[in-house]
Motif scaffolding. Structure first.
Motif, PDB file in Angstrom:
ATOM      1  N   UNK A  98       0.830  -1.211   0.000  1.00 15.16           N
ATOM      2  CA  UNK A  98       0.000   0.000   0.000  1.00 15.16           C
ATOM      3  C   UNK A  98       0.863   1.259   0.000  1.00 15.16           C
ATOM      4  N   UNK A  99       1.949   1.235   0.784  1.00 13.79           N
ATOM      5  CA  UNK A  99       2.850   2.384   0.817  1.00 13.79           C
ATOM      6  C   UNK A  99       3.549   2.598  -0.520  1.00 13.79           C
ATOM      7  N   UNK A 100       3.859   1.504  -1.204  1.00 12.10           N
ATOM      8  CA  UNK A 100       4.550   1.624  -2.494  1.00 12.10           C
ATOM      9  C   UNK A 100       3.600   2.098  -3.595  1.00 12.10           C
ATOM     10  N   UNK A 101       2.337   1.755  -3.490  1.00 14.73           N
ATOM     11  CA  UNK A 101       1.360   2.291  -4.447  1.00 14.73           C
ATOM     12  C   UNK A 101       1.254   3.804  -4.269  1.00 14.73           C
ATOM     13  N   UNK A 102       1.237   4.237  -3.014  1.00 13.54           N
ATOM     14  CA  UNK A 102       1.219   5.679  -2.729  1.00 13.54           C
ATOM     15  C   UNK A 102       2.489   6.349  -3.252  1.00 13.54           C
ATOM     16  N   UNK A 103       3.637   5.680  -3.048  1.00 12.51           N
ATOM     17  CA  UNK A 103       4.909   6.206  -3.554  1.00 12.51           C
ATOM     18  C   UNK A 103       4.886   6.313  -5.076  1.00 12.51           C
ATOM     19  N   UNK A 104       4.320   5.312  -5.732  1.00  5.20           N
ATOM     20  CA  UNK A 104       4.246   5.330  -7.194  1.00  5.20           C
ATOM     21  C   UNK A 104       3.470   6.544  -7.680  1.00  5.20           C
ATOM     22  N   UNK A 105       2.405   6.871  -6.985  1.00  4.38           N
ATOM     23  CA  UNK A 105       1.617   8.044  -7.363  1.00  4.38           C
ATOM     24  C   UNK A 105       2.415   9.338  -7.178  1.00  4.38           C
ATOM     25  N   UNK A 106       3.206   9.388  -6.104  1.00  2.00           N
ATOM     26  CA  UNK A 106       4.007  10.586  -5.825  1.00  2.00           C
ATOM     27  C   UNK A 106       5.181  10.739  -6.777  1.00  2.00           C
ATOM     28  N   UNK A 107       5.758   9.606  -7.185  1.00  2.00           N
ATOM     29  CA  UNK A 107       7.015   9.630  -7.951  1.00  2.00           C
ATOM     30  C   UNK A 107       6.839   9.284  -9.431  1.00  2.00           C
ATOM     31  N   UNK A 108       5.578   9.157  -9.847  1.00  2.00           N
ATOM     32  CA  UNK A 108       5.275   8.809 -11.244  1.00  2.00           C
ATOM     33  C   UNK A 108       5.868   7.454 -11.651  1.00  2.00           C
ATOM     34  N   UNK A 109       5.857   6.505 -10.714  1.00  2.00           N
ATOM     35  CA  UNK A 109       6.253   5.136 -11.037  1.00  2.00           C
ATOM     36  C   UNK A 109       5.023   4.385 -11.556  1.00  2.00           C
ATOM     37  N   UNK A 110       5.273   3.337 -12.312  1.00  2.00           N
ATOM     38  CA  UNK A 110       4.176   2.550 -12.871  1.00  2.00           C
ATOM     39  C   UNK A 110       4.273   1.103 -12.382  1.00  2.00           C
ATOM     40  N   UNK A 111       3.116   0.507 -12.103  1.00  2.00           N
ATOM     41  CA  UNK A 111       3.055  -0.806 -11.455  1.00  2.00           C
ATOM     42  C   UNK A 111       2.363  -1.828 -12.353  1.00  2.00           C
ATOM     43  N   UNK A 112       2.929  -3.038 -12.373  1.00  2.00           N
ATOM     44  CA  UNK A 112       2.269  -4.168 -13.031  1.00  2.00           C
ATOM     45  C   UNK A 112       1.777  -5.113 -11.937  1.00  2.00           C
ATOM     46  N   UNK A 113       0.504  -5.497 -12.013  1.00  2.00           N
ATOM     47  CA  UNK A 113      -0.124  -6.381 -11.030  1.00  2.00           C
ATOM     48  C   UNK A 113      -0.295  -7.766 -11.667  1.00  2.00           C
ATOM     49  N   UNK A 114       0.333  -8.779 -11.068  1.00  2.00           N
ATOM     50  CA  UNK A 114       0.341 -10.116 -11.650  1.00  2.00           C
ATOM     51  C   UNK A 114      -0.077 -11.136 -10.597  1.00  2.00           C
ATOM     52  N   UNK A 115      -1.180 -11.842 -10.858  1.00  2.00           N
ATOM     53  CA  UNK A 115      -1.596 -12.882  -9.919  1.00  2.00           C
ATOM     54  C   UNK A 115      -3.069 -12.819  -9.584  1.00  2.00           C
ATOM     55  N   UNK A 116      -3.524 -13.804  -8.801  1.00  2.00           N
ATOM     56  CA  UNK A 116      -4.911 -13.947  -8.347  1.00  2.00           C
ATOM     57  C   UNK A 116      -5.848 -14.242  -9.526  1.00  2.00           C
ATOM     58  N   UNK A 117      -7.137 -14.293  -9.236  1.00  2.00           N
ATOM     59  CA  UNK A 117      -8.127 -14.518 -10.286  1.00  2.00           C
ATOM     60  C   UNK A 117      -8.340 -13.241 -11.086  1.00  2.00           C
TER      61      UNK A 117
END
Length: 255
Positions: A98-117
């Motif tokens: 959760x903290x890293x998602x917030x960091x991504x928003x602040x720092x313009x990082x992009x996230x790939x979500x892999x897993x689950x249904x």
């Protein structure tokens, strides 16, 4: 940030290295690795995982080869203090995510979500897009695939140019995948997040804070999923307590 030598800030607990890092320090190191495009693989350990590592060599190998290993369970922090190898605090995997998602928003990082249904990972992506911005989403894919699909998945992640990869797949399967394709994916930071997607998507609930702080989060999971969880936690928690007692009484001199 001054680069931290991760080799000098770790203890060993029952054959597993664990870094003596707070949440804040962990986030700072991850931010540094992303900014400088330095590959970093992260994993968390709890009492169950430390107990299972004693008899599962493949699981142990997949964990100890990660660059950062945090203590996810409060029981691990207590054990470290009892055995004279104190860890500063618990760094729960879902809290770090959760903290890293917030960091991504602040720092313009992009996230790939892999897993689950498929429906679960889609809910995670939609929720974070609404809370923050669709701009943090590099891509997503469910965790159901065959061995033959792996090269295509790795290419999908590489093409997304993600800065962060969250993998909600069981260990050691996720670590084996990451190790096999990390050069192709070229993602600076990768992290196994266990069942965190289920929590974010609202499928399962997180334990109240008092239970988290009391080391009873496992009990809350058993209450939610008794048929699946009771035997798992009864066995592994008992094993972990036995490991700690044996060392404390001098019956096992090797941590």
């Amino acid at each position: 940030m001054t680069k931290i030598d991760l080799n000098i800030i770790k203890i060993e607990l029952f054959g597993c290295p664990i870094h003596q890092l707070s949440m804040e320090q962990t986030i700072a190191i991850i931010d540094h690795s992303i900014e400088n495009r330095i590959f970093l693989q992260h994993v968390v350990v709890n009492a169950a995982k430390l107990a299972n590592m004693q008899k599962d060599a493949q699981l142990k190998e997949s964990i100890i080869n990660c660059n950062i290993i945090n203590a996810d369970g409060q029981a691990v922090v207590w054990a470290s203090k009892l055995l004279g190898k104190a860890l500063p605090e618990r760094v729960a995997g879902i809290d770090l995510m959760e903290n890293l998602v917030k960091l991504a928003n602040q720092r313009n990082y992009r996230i790939f979500f892999f897993g689950a249904k498929e429906d679960i990972v889609r809910k995670v992506v939609d929720k974070y897009s609404d809370i923050y911005s669709p701009g943090i989403i590099a891509g997503y894919r469910n965790g159901y695939y065959s061995k033959e699909d792996e090269p295509e998945i790795a290419k999908q992640i590489a093409d997304s140019k993600a800065d962060i990869l969250f993998v909600a797949i069981t260990s050691p399967k996720k670590e084996i995948f990451i190790n096999a394709y990390k050069d192709i994916m070229n993602t600076p930071f990768t992290m196994g997040v266990g069942g965190s997607f289920d929590v974010v998507a609202g499928i399962t609930k997180r334990a109240p804070k008092w239970m988290q702080n009391s080391g009873l989060e496992w009990l809350y999971r058993v209450i939610q999923e008794p048929g699946r969880m009771w035997k798992r936690y009864l066995i592994t928690n008992t094993q972990f307590i036995g490991m700690v007692i044996k060392y404390k009484l001098g019956l096992n001199k090797k941590l």
